[in-house]
Design a protein around this motif. Structure first.
Motif, PDB file in Angstrom:
ATOM      1  N   HIS A   1      33.138  -1.799  26.127  1.00  0.00           N
ATOM      2  CA  HIS A   1      32.343  -0.604  26.430  1.00  0.00           C
ATOM      3  C   HIS A   1      32.672  -0.076  27.821  1.00  0.00           C
ATOM      4  O   HIS A   1      32.810   1.139  28.033  1.00  0.00           O
ATOM      5  CB  HIS A   1      30.851  -0.927  26.356  1.00  0.00           C
ATOM      6  CG  HIS A   1      30.413  -1.441  25.024  1.00  0.00           C
ATOM      7  ND1 HIS A   1      29.606  -2.546  24.880  1.00  0.00           N
ATOM      8  CD2 HIS A   1      30.693  -1.015  23.759  1.00  0.00           C
ATOM      9  CE1 HIS A   1      29.386  -2.772  23.606  1.00  0.00           C
ATOM     10  NE2 HIS A   1      30.044  -1.857  22.897  1.00  0.00           N
ATOM     11  N   LEU A   2      32.808  -0.988  28.782  1.00  0.00           N
ATOM     12  CA  LEU A   2      33.081  -0.568  30.150  1.00  0.00           C
ATOM     13  C   LEU A   2      34.472   0.057  30.258  1.00  0.00           C
ATOM     14  O   LEU A   2      34.669   1.017  31.014  1.00  0.00           O
ATOM     15  CB  LEU A   2      32.962  -1.764  31.090  1.00  0.00           C
ATOM     16  CG  LEU A   2      32.774  -1.426  32.567  1.00  0.00           C
ATOM     17  CD1 LEU A   2      31.490  -0.640  32.793  1.00  0.00           C
ATOM     18  CD2 LEU A   2      32.777  -2.685  33.411  1.00  0.00           C
ATOM     19  N   ILE A   3      35.430  -0.474  29.505  1.00  0.00           N
ATOM     20  CA  ILE A   3      36.777   0.113  29.511  1.00  0.00           C
ATOM     21  C   ILE A   3      36.728   1.540  28.980  1.00  0.00           C
ATOM     22  O   ILE A   3      37.318   2.460  29.565  1.00  0.00           O
ATOM     23  CB  ILE A   3      37.733  -0.758  28.671  1.00  0.00           C
ATOM     24  CG1 ILE A   3      38.000  -2.086  29.384  1.00  0.00           C
ATOM     25  CG2 ILE A   3      39.048  -0.016  28.401  1.00  0.00           C
ATOM     26  CD1 ILE A   3      38.776  -3.093  28.558  1.00  0.00           C
ATOM     27  N   VAL A   4      36.025   1.753  27.876  1.00  0.00           N
ATOM     28  CA  VAL A   4      35.914   3.093  27.303  1.00  0.00           C
ATOM     29  C   VAL A   4      35.237   4.036  28.297  1.00  0.00           C
ATOM     30  O   VAL A   4      35.713   5.155  28.543  1.00  0.00           O
ATOM     31  CB  VAL A   4      35.121   3.056  25.985  1.00  0.00           C
ATOM     32  CG1 VAL A   4      34.798   4.474  25.509  1.00  0.00           C
ATOM     33  CG2 VAL A   4      35.912   2.311  24.914  1.00  0.00           C
ATOM     34  N   LEU A   5      34.136   3.612  28.881  1.00  0.00           N
ATOM     35  CA  LEU A   5      33.413   4.454  29.831  1.00  0.00           C
ATOM     36  C   LEU A   5      34.265   4.786  31.054  1.00  0.00           C
ATOM     37  O   LEU A   5      34.247   5.920  31.550  1.00  0.00           O
ATOM     38  CB  LEU A   5      32.118   3.775  30.268  1.00  0.00           C
ATOM     39  CG  LEU A   5      31.035   3.629  29.197  1.00  0.00           C
ATOM     40  CD1 LEU A   5      29.880   2.778  29.719  1.00  0.00           C
ATOM     41  CD2 LEU A   5      30.523   5.001  28.749  1.00  0.00           C
ATOM     42  N   SER A   6      35.027   3.816  31.518  1.00  0.00           N
ATOM     43  CA  SER A   6      35.878   4.041  32.687  1.00  0.00           C
ATOM     44  C   SER A   6      36.956   5.077  32.392  1.00  0.00           C
ATOM     45  O   SER A   6      37.240   5.956  33.218  1.00  0.00           O
ATOM     46  CB  SER A   6      36.511   2.725  33.146  1.00  0.00           C
ATOM     47  OG  SER A   6      35.527   1.807  33.542  1.00  0.00           O
ATOM     48  N   GLU A   7      37.569   4.976  31.216  1.00  0.00           N
ATOM     49  CA  GLU A   7      38.610   5.940  30.846  1.00  0.00           C
ATOM     50  C   GLU A   7      38.019   7.344  30.673  1.00  0.00           C
ATOM     51  O   GLU A   7      38.578   8.331  31.164  1.00  0.00           O
ATOM     52  CB  GLU A   7      39.301   5.499  29.555  1.00  0.00           C
ATOM     53  CG  GLU A   7      40.131   4.238  29.694  1.00  0.00           C
ATOM     54  CD  GLU A   7      41.350   4.438  30.594  1.00  0.00           C
ATOM     55  OE1 GLU A   7      41.767   5.586  30.811  1.00  0.00           O
ATOM     56  OE2 GLU A   7      41.863   3.420  31.096  1.00  0.00           O
ATOM     57  N   LEU A   8      36.893   7.424  30.003  1.00  0.00           N
ATOM     58  CA  LEU A   8      36.266   8.735  29.797  1.00  0.00           C
ATOM     59  C   LEU A   8      35.804   9.340  31.115  1.00  0.00           C
ATOM     60  O   LEU A   8      35.948  10.551  31.342  1.00  0.00           O
ATOM     61  CB  LEU A   8      35.083   8.601  28.837  1.00  0.00           C
ATOM     62  CG  LEU A   8      35.428   8.190  27.393  1.00  0.00           C
ATOM     63  CD1 LEU A   8      34.150   8.032  26.575  1.00  0.00           C
ATOM     64  CD2 LEU A   8      36.366   9.210  26.743  1.00  0.00           C
ATOM     65  N   ALA A   9      35.263   8.524  32.014  1.00  0.00           N
ATOM     66  CA  ALA A   9      34.806   9.021  33.308  1.00  0.00           C
ATOM     67  C   ALA A   9      35.965   9.542  34.147  1.00  0.00           C
ATOM     68  O   ALA A   9      35.793  10.458  34.959  1.00  0.00           O
ATOM     69  CB  ALA A   9      34.067   7.920  34.062  1.00  0.00           C
ATOM     70  N   ALA A  10      37.150   8.963  33.943  1.00  0.00           N
ATOM     71  CA  ALA A  10      38.336   9.404  34.680  1.00  0.00           C
ATOM     72  C   ALA A  10      39.028  10.583  34.009  1.00  0.00           C
ATOM     73  O   ALA A  10      40.064  11.052  34.486  1.00  0.00           O
ATOM     74  CB  ALA A  10      39.310   8.233  34.811  1.00  0.00           C
TER      75      ALA A  10
END
Length: 284
Positions: A17-26
């Motif tokens: 989940h954190l990987i997905v959120l990090s990519e989307l936030a970037a």
């Protein structure tokens, strides 16, 4: 499954989940192999169909993506290893805490003035009654001997009575080249009473002589219940695992809770160092 608690600004998230959120936030597309994690985030309302993050996540993600200081806590006990930690940003502090057997960790925003208290809580620091007196305040041996004793705790614990376990630890330490008496008996007791062993490490960017680098500080402790807290002086932290071999010296020193509290506060950079670290994070 991810979830969140608005009232306490906390989130339960797995690594995916954190990987997905990090990519989307970037502003990037989430990796295809994390499609299920993205779907779970959408189902619980943390992202929408277009991949936009919920405003609730903004303080957390801003801090996780650009921390000025990173603190890691590696804890090991009878339930296995757990990884906790903290991200300190320019405006927010985010703590993350794992749970035995769970894929998700809890991420929560912490009041900056309370971060030392939060770290003390993470290691279950207790100002308990005076610990049982021990014959020796310092135990010295080798990494190989200690690992031989600790290995006993990982084998068939459910089928072994406490006295039998202690005898087995004693034999393993002696066979592994452990210390002589009375340290051998004390180390046996420490391992038998071991609630957890943990190490705290902090790291941040520094500038010295015109060059950018990383400052790191750390220390490690054994929480031995009725036998109190024991600071692991050797090997000194932070130390790369590849530099630790069976013959490496190992030393434990009996300390009180106040000493550990002081060591926690010393993990944090000074005001000028923290300002520089936050500035570097903001420029990243």
């Amino acid at each position: 499954m991810p979830s969140f608690d608005i009232s306490r600004s906390r989130f339960r998230l797995a690594d995916g989940h954190l990987i997905v959120l990090s990519e989307l936030a970037a502003g990037n597309a989430s990796p295809d192999e994390f499609a299920q994690a993205r779907e779970e985030l959408a189902d619980c309302g943390l992202i929408n169909e277009e991949g936009k993050l919920s405003p609730l996540l903004l303080p957390l993600m801003k801090t996780v993506l650009a921390p000025g200081v990173i603190i890691t806590l590696e804890a090991a006990g009878r339930q296995g290893k757990l990884h906790h930690g903290m991200f300190i940003g320019d405006e927010h502090v985010v703590a993350h805490e794992a749970w035995p057997g769970a894929a998700e960790a809890e991420y929560s925003c912490v009041e900056p003035k309370m971060l030392v208290w939060k770290l003390a809580d993470m290691v279950n620091l207790q100002q308990a009654p005076v610990a049982r007196e021990t014959a020796v305040p310092v135990v010295e041996t080798t990494i190989g001997a200690v690992e031989a004793g600790l290995a006993v705790l990982e084998r068939e614990r459910a089928a072994r009575a406490a006295d039998e376990e202690r005898e087995t630890v004693h034999r393993a330490l002696a066979a592994g080249g452990g210390p002589g008496e009375p340290s051998l008996t004390l180390l046996t007791d420490l391992i038998s009473e071991l609630r957890s062993s943990w190490r705290l490490t902090s790291a941040w960017q520094v500038r010295a002589q015109g060059r950018e680098g990383t400052e790191a500080r750390g220390f490690a402790v054994w929480d031995c219940g009725p036998l109190g807290y024991w600071l692991r002086e050797l090997p000194t932290e932070p130390v790369p695992e590849e530099r630790v071999v069976p013959g490496s010296p190992f030393r434990l020193v009996h300390v009180d809770a106040r000493t550990i509290w002081t060591r926690i506060t010393e993990l944090l950079p000074g005001t000028d160092e923290l300002r520089h670290a936050a500035g570097r994070a903001g420029a990243a």
